[in-house]
Design an enzyme around this catalytic site. Structure first.
Site, PDB file in Angstrom:
ATOM      1  N   SER A   1       0.699  -1.291  -0.315  1.00 60.00           N
ATOM      2  CA  SER A   1      -0.070  -0.142   0.467  1.00 60.00           C
ATOM      3  C   SER A   1       0.844   1.287  -0.088  1.00 60.00           C
ATOM      4  O   SER A   1       2.023   1.411   0.586  1.00 60.00           O
ATOM      5  CB  SER A   1      -0.707  -0.222   1.440  1.00 60.00           C
TER       6      SER A   1
ATOM      7  N   SER B   1      -0.561   4.141   0.589  1.00 57.37           N
ATOM      8  CA  SER B   1      -2.028   4.736   1.439  1.00 57.37           C
ATOM      9  C   SER B   1      -0.776   5.565   2.476  1.00 57.37           C
ATOM     10  O   SER B   1      -1.124   6.905   2.960  1.00 57.37           O
ATOM     11  CB  SER B   1      -3.190   4.427   1.774  1.00 57.37           C
TER      12      SER B   1
ATOM     13  N   THR C   1      -8.619  -1.898   3.657  1.00 60.27           N
ATOM     14  CA  THR C   1      -8.461  -2.353   2.480  1.00 60.27           C
ATOM     15  C   THR C   1      -8.988  -3.893   1.934  1.00 60.27           C
ATOM     16  O   THR C   1      -9.714  -5.126   3.256  1.00 60.27           O
ATOM     17  CB  THR C   1      -7.221  -2.103   1.638  1.00 60.27           C
TER      18      THR C   1
ATOM     19  N   LYS D   1     -13.965  -4.856   3.216  1.00 57.17           N
ATOM     20  CA  LYS D   1     -14.806  -3.635   3.230  1.00 57.17           C
ATOM     21  C   LYS D   1     -16.602  -4.258   3.436  1.00 57.17           C
ATOM     22  O   LYS D   1     -16.436  -3.377   3.685  1.00 57.17           O
ATOM     23  CB  LYS D   1     -14.460  -3.068   1.342  1.00 57.17           C
TER      24      LYS D   1
ATOM     25  N   ASP E   1     -14.600   5.121  -2.210  1.00 54.49           N
ATOM     26  CA  ASP E   1     -13.827   5.014  -3.588  1.00 54.49           C
ATOM     27  C   ASP E   1     -15.169   5.039  -4.729  1.00 54.49           C
ATOM     28  O   ASP E   1     -14.334   5.313  -5.297  1.00 54.49           O
ATOM     29  CB  ASP E   1     -14.301   3.200  -3.235  1.00 54.49           C
TER      30      ASP E   1
ATOM     31  N   GLY F   1     -14.628  -8.892 -11.680  1.00 55.28           N
ATOM     32  CA  GLY F   1     -14.556  -9.217  -9.820  1.00 55.28           C
ATOM     33  C   GLY F   1     -16.068  -8.431  -9.496  1.00 55.28           C
ATOM     34  O   GLY F   1     -16.186  -7.658 -10.316  1.00 55.28           O
TER      35      GLY F   1
ATOM     36  N   ALA G   1     -14.740  -2.909  -3.544  1.00 53.60           N
ATOM     37  CA  ALA G   1     -14.487  -1.716  -4.654  1.00 53.60           C
ATOM     38  C   ALA G   1     -15.120  -2.063  -6.068  1.00 53.60           C
ATOM     39  O   ALA G   1     -15.820  -1.009  -6.234  1.00 53.60           O
ATOM     40  CB  ALA G   1     -13.039  -2.398  -5.128  1.00 53.60           C
TER      41      ALA G   1
ATOM     42  N   TYR H   1      -2.850  -0.550  -8.491  1.00 56.41           N
ATOM     43  CA  TYR H   1      -2.318   1.330  -9.229  1.00 56.41           C
ATOM     44  C   TYR H   1      -0.966   0.388  -8.822  1.00 56.41           C
ATOM     45  O   TYR H   1       0.661   1.429  -8.868  1.00 56.41           O
ATOM     46  CB  TYR H   1      -2.541   2.467  -8.209  1.00 56.41           C
TER      47      TYR H   1
ATOM     48  N   GLY I   1      -4.932   2.865 -11.477  1.00 53.77           N
ATOM     49  CA  GLY I   1      -5.720   3.383 -10.025  1.00 53.77           C
ATOM     50  C   GLY I   1      -5.253   4.387  -9.291  1.00 53.77           C
ATOM     51  O   GLY I   1      -6.124   4.763  -7.838  1.00 53.77           O
TER      52      GLY I   1
HETATM   53  P1  NAP Z   1     -11.851  -8.053  -2.511  1.00 52.97           P
HETATM   54  O1  NAP Z   1     -13.497  -6.976  -1.257  1.00 52.97           O
HETATM   55  O2  NAP Z   1     -11.375  -8.740  -1.716  1.00 52.97           O
HETATM   56  O3  NAP Z   1     -12.734  -8.728  -3.612  1.00 52.97           O
HETATM   57  C1  NAP Z   1     -11.696  -8.813  -5.351  1.00 52.97           C
HETATM   58  C2  NAP Z   1     -12.402  -9.527  -5.783  1.00 52.97           C
HETATM   59  O4  NAP Z   1     -11.782 -10.013  -6.917  1.00 52.97           O
HETATM   60  C3  NAP Z   1     -13.499 -10.422  -5.730  1.00 52.97           C
HETATM   61  O5  NAP Z   1     -14.664 -10.775  -6.376  1.00 52.97           O
HETATM   62  C4  NAP Z   1     -12.654 -11.947  -5.867  1.00 52.97           C
HETATM   63  O6  NAP Z   1     -13.112 -12.923  -6.180  1.00 52.97           O
HETATM   64  C5  NAP Z   1     -11.455 -11.307  -7.153  1.00 52.97           C
HETATM   65  N1  NAP Z   1     -10.759 -11.851  -7.202  1.00 52.97           N
HETATM   66  C6  NAP Z   1      -9.412 -12.639  -6.775  1.00 52.97           C
HETATM   67  N2  NAP Z   1      -8.582 -12.485  -6.623  1.00 52.97           N
HETATM   68  C7  NAP Z   1      -8.847 -13.650  -7.935  1.00 52.97           C
HETATM   69  C8  NAP Z   1      -8.692 -13.927  -9.051  1.00 52.97           C
HETATM   70  N3  NAP Z   1      -7.220 -14.830  -9.072  1.00 52.97           N
HETATM   71  N4  NAP Z   1      -9.593 -14.297 -10.501  1.00 52.97           N
HETATM   72  C9  NAP Z   1     -10.776 -13.825 -10.833  1.00 52.97           C
HETATM   73  N5  NAP Z   1     -11.284 -12.737  -9.374  1.00 52.97           N
HETATM   74  C10 NAP Z   1     -10.238 -12.690  -8.741  1.00 52.97           C
HETATM   75  O7  NAP Z   1     -11.377  -6.796  -2.854  1.00 52.97           O
HETATM   76  P2  NAP Z   1     -11.870  -4.863  -2.772  1.00 52.97           P
HETATM   77  O8  NAP Z   1     -11.526  -4.589  -2.385  1.00 52.97           O
HETATM   78  O9  NAP Z   1     -12.563  -4.799  -3.790  1.00 52.97           O
HETATM   79  O10 NAP Z   1     -10.266  -4.664  -3.788  1.00 52.97           O
HETATM   80  C11 NAP Z   1      -9.876  -5.320  -5.010  1.00 52.97           C
HETATM   81  C12 NAP Z   1      -8.899  -4.603  -5.816  1.00 52.97           C
HETATM   82  O11 NAP Z   1      -8.692  -3.364  -6.376  1.00 52.97           O
HETATM   83  C13 NAP Z   1      -7.787  -4.560  -5.278  1.00 52.97           C
HETATM   84  O12 NAP Z   1      -6.275  -4.798  -5.755  1.00 52.97           O
HETATM   85  C14 NAP Z   1      -7.583  -3.340  -4.769  1.00 52.97           C
HETATM   86  O13 NAP Z   1      -5.925  -3.052  -3.951  1.00 52.97           O
HETATM   87  C15 NAP Z   1      -8.040  -2.111  -5.982  1.00 52.97           C
HETATM   88  N6  NAP Z   1      -8.266  -0.335  -5.472  1.00 52.97           N
HETATM   89  C16 NAP Z   1      -7.581   0.429  -5.834  1.00 52.97           C
HETATM   90  C17 NAP Z   1      -8.238   1.337  -4.997  1.00 52.97           C
HETATM   91  C18 NAP Z   1      -8.097   2.726  -5.438  1.00 52.97           C
HETATM   92  O14 NAP Z   1      -8.264   3.807  -5.206  1.00 52.97           O
HETATM   93  N7  NAP Z   1      -7.596   2.492  -6.779  1.00 52.97           N
HETATM   94  C19 NAP Z   1      -9.813   1.320  -4.538  1.00 52.97           C
HETATM   95  C20 NAP Z   1      -9.990   0.058  -4.022  1.00 52.97           C
HETATM   96  C21 NAP Z   1      -9.368  -1.187  -3.917  1.00 52.97           C
HETATM   97  P3  NAP Z   1     -14.053 -13.890  -4.837  1.00 52.97           P
HETATM   98  O15 NAP Z   1     -15.174 -13.171  -4.578  1.00 52.97           O
HETATM   99  O16 NAP Z   1     -14.075 -14.661  -5.966  1.00 52.97           O
HETATM  100  O17 NAP Z   1     -12.846 -14.447  -3.895  1.00 52.97           O
END
Ligand code: NAP
Length: 288
Positions: free
Chosen positions: A13, A15, A60, A64, A100, A124, A128, A222, A243
């Site tokens: 991170s 952050s 994160t 969430k 977000d 996904g 997020a 990002y 991102g």
């Molecule tokens: P999360 O709640 O854990 O959700 C992750 C999602 O990705 C779930 O749908 C998960 O599926 C899916 N996934 C994980 N591994 C996978 C794989 N190998 N193949 C297919 N699907 C997969 O996480 P999140 O908080 O939403 O964050 C997701 C990403 O966005 C992270 O990389 C985070 O760093 C990034 N993000 C960036 C920002 C920004 O400001 N740029 C803000 C928020 C998040 P399952 O449900 O099947 O596990």
């Protein structure tokens, strides 16, 4: 005062660099630190935020949604998305927000003229993805949600249907789904961690399926700065963004919630640029 980032993993991170620079810029003797918290330890970590010396926290991956029942109050952004990335400790009461959604839309608009009535595919269905999906549906876009967990995507589609008029379809994570959506898609958003360290060499879009011919590609990941998905999009002649801008904007909004002060965005941007420059992944990944 302390602010924590609760997640697993959190080592990647940026952050802490962003927020500690922001606190210093406005003369606050506050500290922001990333804390690795496994899902089974989330409840005590959240409970500890009620202490007088905690201003709140960020959440994160993967906390969430799981954090929602642990809070005393949800503000509208958190109610709508059922996902919280920011907690404010209001004298022992824990109040959940989602920055977000606004952060994503703000950065997307900075890169691309978001059409009303277009179609987006979101990869996904986690915390997020919920923020992105509600933001785009509010903007009038129809959505496909391609997700590994069918139940999570179906539940997200249903919650959007309950409050908004956009068409939302949940699809399984198969090559066929990617081929189906690519023909009519204006926007691709990666909301999975694929492409993020330690999965930096992975991309969510299958190599054997061409990207949609005229879509904007937005990768929430990002770090590293230019992900494999963004590089592939640009090599295919498509406009794309990673991102970092969303990270900055959602962080600025969280900062304002904790401190009540306007966020020093220029200083935060400089800290983010410096942190990305220092990132070992940045040096390892060639830029297009
Ligand atoms: P999360 O709640 O854990 O959700 C992750 C999602 O990705 C779930 O749908 C998960 O599926 C899916 N996934 C994980 N591994 C996978 C794989 N190998 N193949 C297919 N699907 C997969 O996480 P999140 O908080 O939403 O964050 C997701 C990403 O966005 C992270 O990389 C985070 O760093 C990034 N993000 C960036 C920002 C920004 O400001 N740029 C803000 C928020 C998040 P399952 O449900 O099947 O596990």
């Amino acid at each position: 005062m302390q602010v924590e980032l609760l997640g697993y993993p959190v080592a990647h991170s940026l952050s802490p660099a962003l927020h500690n620079a922001a606190f210093a810029a406005v003369g606050l003797d506050w500290r922001y630190r990333a804390v690795e918290v496994l899902p089974q330890h989330l409840a005590p970590a959240v409970e500890a935020l009620r202490s007088d010396d905690r201003a709140g926290a960020n959440l994160t991956i993967p906390h969430k949604q799981a954090v929602v029942p642990l809070l005393d109050e949800l503000r509208p952004s958190g109610v709508q998305t059922s996902a919280v990335n920011t907690i404010v400790n209001d004298r022992g009461r824990l109040v959940g927000h989602n920055t977000d959604m606004a952060g994503f839309l703000q950065d997307l608009r900075a890169h691309w003229q978001v059409p009303t009535g277009g179609r987006a595919v979101i990869l996904g269905a986690g915390g997020a993805a919920r923020a992105v999906a509600f933001g785009l549906a509010q903007h009038g876009l129809d959505l496909w949600l391609i997700s590994r967990s069918a139940g999570r995507a179906a539940e997200l589609a249903q919650s959007i249907h309950r409050s908004l008029s956009s068409k939302v379809e949940a699809l399984p994570w198969t090559r066929r789904s990617f081929s189906q959506v690519k023909r009519h898609c204006d926007l691709v958003v990666n909301a999975t961690p694929l492409g993020m360290r330690p999965q930096g060499d992975l991309t969510p879009w299958p190599d054997e399926v061409p990207l949609p011919p005229s879509a904007f590609v937005y990768d929430l990941v990002y770090a590293p700065g230019e992900t494999k998905l963004v590089r592939r999009a640009r090599q295919s002649g498509l406009p794309a963004a990673a991102g970092g801008g969303m990270l900055l904007e959602q962080a600025a909004l969280s900062f304002e919630l904790w401190t009540g002060l306007p966020a020093p965005r220029t200083r935060m941007q400089a800290a983010l640029d410096a942190a990305l420059e220092r990132s070992p992944d940045r040096r390892a990944v060639p830029r297009a």
